[in-house]
Motif scaffolding. Structure first.
Motif, short mmCIF file in Angstrom:
data_model
loop_
_atom_site.label_atom_id
_atom_site.label_comp_id
_atom_site.label_asym_id
_atom_site.label_seq_id
_atom_site.Cartn_x
_atom_site.Cartn_y
_atom_site.Cartn_z
N GLY A 27 0.81 -1.22 0.00
CA GLY A 27 0.00 0.00 0.00
C GLY A 27 0.84 1.27 0.00
N VAL A 28 1.87 1.31 0.85
CA VAL A 28 2.74 2.49 0.93
C VAL A 28 3.51 2.68 -0.36
N HIS A 81 2.70 1.94 -3.47
CA HIS A 81 1.88 2.51 -4.54
C HIS A 81 1.37 3.91 -4.19
N ALA A 82 1.21 4.19 -2.90
CA ALA A 82 0.84 5.55 -2.51
C ALA A 82 1.96 6.52 -2.83
N ARG A 93 2.21 7.12 -6.60
CA ARG A 93 1.23 8.09 -7.09
C ARG A 93 1.63 9.51 -6.73
N ARG A 142 10.09 5.33 -2.94
CA ARG A 142 8.98 4.40 -2.72
C ARG A 142 9.46 3.02 -2.28
N SER A 202 8.64 2.40 1.64
CA SER A 202 7.66 1.34 1.92
C SER A 202 8.27 0.27 2.82
#
Length: 245
Positions: A144-145, A147-148, A151, A161, A165
């Protein structure tokens, strides 16, 4: 009528290889985790498990799966890895329940003895539960982190990232496994000390892996010609349809 033939392109084959390496490192890391080692870093003595040898590979592969196959694929491999770990422990406990041959109890027997087998393979059930819970929770947070951040940065800053993450997910992993495993057996202060040490080591490993993340990214994208997924996107469904004719 001819039976349809399975077709696997480069993307499918790489996915299978990454999944195989990931699950192997995860399961082996859990099995060998009972061996503790000590080392001195910056004048501080650190005690950790040799399970830390294969686990950095899982950090690296999680980022590669996130980058080139998307959230659904990364979550799928996370669940598969969890299932393989549970299956492995079920097999080990079943094997341990089968009685040893009588002659292996003889004093002159030089092979594997019951006590040695049990010491190596039958770790604390509570530790196993803690490890599996921490793994499942931290992996989903990592995905989740990742891909956050992808973005937010519009697909730039791969190091941010990947490392970010891992830093967040391993903090959750370390807190979860230690509190689940040791609460009631040692003081909270001692547990927090273990968390500081373990997380500090994991963070150093995550930072050290940064060049390898870029290397893997280059090998996959340029060497194999497989592009990363789009920002906010996911891997095409052809990964799930790898066995289709």
């Amino acid at each position: 009528m001819r039976a349809p033939r399975m077709f696997l392109d480069k993307r499918h084959k790489l996915f299978l290889v990454l999944a195989g390496i990931f699950t192997t490192c995860l399961v082996v890391g859990d099995i060998i985790g009972g061996k503790l080692v000590s080392t001195t870093l910056f004048g501080v003595e650190l005690t950790t498990t040799v399970g830390m040898v294969p686990f950095p590979v899982t950090f690296l592969l999680t980022d590669v799966l996130n980058e080139f196959y998307g959230q659904r694929a990364a979550r799928f491999i996370t669940i598969v890895g969890f299932g393989m770990a549970v299956l492995s422990f079920a097999i080990i406990y079943t094997a341990a329940a089968v009685p040893f041959a009588a002659f292996t109890h003889a004093a002159d027997w030089s092979g594997v003895k019951e006590g040695a087998f049990n010491n190596v393979f039958l770790g604390s059930l509570r530790m196993i539960v803690a490890s599996l819970c921490a793994y499942l929770l931290s992996q989903f947070v990592d995905i989740g982190v990742f891909h956050a951040l992808k973005r937010v940065t519009s697909g730039k800053l791969l190091w941010l990232r990947a490392t970010g993450s891992t830093a967040v997910s391993q903090l959750i992993d370390t807190i979860t496994i230690n509190f689940v495993a040791w609460t009631g057996t040692m003081t909270t202060a001692k547990i927090v000390t273990i968390i500081y040490t373990a997380y500090g080591l994991k963070l150093l490993i995550a930072l050290a892996l940064t060049p390898f993340i870029y290397l893997c990214h280059t090998l996959v994208q340029r060497g194999l010609g497989i592009p990363p997924i789009l920002v906010g996107g996911d891997a095409p469904d052809d990964v799930a349809a790898a066995a289709a004719p």
